[in-house]
Design an enzyme around this catalytic site. Structure first.
Site, PDB file in Angstrom:
ATOM      1  N   ASP A   1      76.224  72.132  -3.760  1.00  0.00           N
ATOM      2  CA  ASP A   1      76.105  70.678  -3.744  1.00  0.00           C
ATOM      3  C   ASP A   1      75.379  70.265  -5.017  1.00  0.00           C
ATOM      4  OD1 ASP A   1      73.492  71.476  -3.211  1.00  0.00           O
ATOM      5  OD2 ASP A   1      73.090  69.693  -2.013  1.00  0.00           O
TER       6      ASP A   1
ATOM      7  N   LYS B   1      82.277  72.310   0.483  1.00  0.00           N
ATOM      8  CA  LYS B   1      80.846  72.515   0.705  1.00  0.00           C
ATOM      9  C   LYS B   1      80.519  72.592   2.184  1.00  0.00           C
ATOM     10  CE  LYS B   1      77.840  69.607   1.487  1.00  0.00           C
ATOM     11  NZ  LYS B   1      76.973  68.411   1.565  1.00  0.00           N
TER      12      LYS B   1
END
Length: 389
Positions: free
Chosen positions: A267, A248
């Site tokens: 996320d 991420k």
């Protein structure tokens, strides 16, 4: 009224330049863009008035009557002494054009997204949210701080880092502003120790190791220039070599600092959107599936569509993410195996919920149903959380 006429600033702070850029609200939603979880250097000091730091300048922005009005402040008298008003205005306007990436026509993108996604068409995802082109070192450290964190706390951490190691620019309306520290300024033997004292927790070590990696393993800031010339996959693999950088964080850097506009970071917010609205299921094993799904759905510049969806999720007082606990029930492919999985999600109060997913085959319809059971609000320690802001 000129923004500069209402500012209260310290004796060493000077107005470097002021002006305006014509832009309507369809092309720029200033508040959602600045406070939407991309940058952590901006505050809304008064209604529709935002103050932050860009490089060595304190910048004040206001969007009025389809104009982005700006004032740049500096503490360097020589910058003003050896330049003229016109050159300074051109320079500062260019800084904002680059920062907001104003060459990209957001309204044209929005029309294309409306054709591929009904949520854009129905106005469920707002227009005007732009991807900020951010300085890569600041972006790297900011998103290392984002692990298991929230926007408000990340903002405080970055402010503490700048106050501790950055150069002071000046005081505006009673608030001190500092530049983001350079690699040299962060290269301290006691960096981890001091950051832990400033409540960075385990992220302190990641930041210190990232600084060491940037300065001693790769070619300093030139490392990011080299990544821009690589493919997404190649650049990502290089970023993942930095301690504290997972998928991420790497994708956030690719999107916001390296010009990889089609990268979709995932996320808990994007995970929630996928599960709630698109029938996708995200665990730690299928980040690629969710990211690829949105990269294909939101063409072109799918990363920009992600920024709008993500920012919109942040502003909702009651997020739909918890609705999966109560109502999600969907068919999945036929199999003989019965399995149970545990993962974490967030409720409307941003508290962690432990969720058990049970997969079983119906005896009457010969297909599996996905049922969700809410467990204790205290998740088991051996369950790894999905990354969150």
């Amino acid at each position: 009224m000129d923004l500069s006429t209402v500012a209260t600033f310290s004796n060493d702070l000077l107005i470097y330049s002021s002006g305006s850029i014509p832009i309507n609200t369809k092309e720029l939603n200033l508040k959602q863009t600045l406070l939407g979880g991309q940058s952590f250097r901006w505050i809304e000091q008064n209604l529709n008035e935002f103050i932050g730091v860009l490089g060595s300048y304190i910048v004040r922005l206001q969007h009025q009557n389809d104009n982005l009005r700006y004032t740049f402040f500096t503490n360097n008298e020589d910058l003003i002494k050896y330049s003229n008003n016109n050159d300074r205005r051109v320079e500062t306007a260019l800084i904002l054009h680059n920062y907001f990436q104003l060459t990209i026509k957001l309204s044209e993108l929005f029309e294309k997204w409306c054709k591929s996604d009904v949520r854009f068409e129905k106005g469920q995802i707002p227009i005007g949210i732009r991807v900020l082109a951010q300085e890569p070192l600041e972006n790297l450290i900011s998103f290392i701080c984002s692990s298991n964190n929230n926007v408000q706390r990340i903002t405080k951490m970055i402010q503490a880092l700048c106050n501790e190691y950055g150069k002071k620019i000046g005081t505006l309306n009673g608030i001190d502003y500092y530049q983001f520290p350079t690699l040299d300024e962060l290269d301290k033997t006691d960096l981890e120790k001091r950051l832990r004292e400033l409540s960075f927790g385990y992220r302190a070590r990641y930041i210190q190791e990232a600084v060491k990696f940037m300065k001693y393993t790769v070619d300093g800031m030139c490392f990011f220039d080299q990544l821009r010339a690589l493919s997404v996959e190649q650049a990502r693999s290089q970023l993942l070599k930095i301690m504290g950088v997972g998928r991420k964080v790497a994708d956030c850097i690719l999107l916001m600092s390296l010009g990889k506009h089609d990268v979709v970071p995932v996320d808990t917010h994007i995970h929630s959107i996928a599960m709630t609205y698109y029938g996708q299921q995200l665990t730690t094993d299928n980040y690629d599936d969710i990211s690829s799904f949105f990269e294909q759905l939101w063409q072109p510049l799918s990363g920009w569509a992600q920024a709008a969806a993500f920012s919109n999720e942040l502003r909702l007082p009651t997020s739909p993410r918890n609705s999966i606990v109560l109502s999600l029930k969907r068919s999945i492919s036929n199999t003989e195996i019965v399995t149970e999985k545990l993962f974490k999600t967030l409720d409307e109060n941003n508290e962690c919920q432990s969720i058990k997913i049970t997969r079983k085959r119906s005896q009457t319809r010969q297909k599996k149903l996905l049922s969700i059971q809410q467990l204790s609000t205290r998740p088991k320690r051996n369950i790894k959380p999905i990354e969150r802001y």
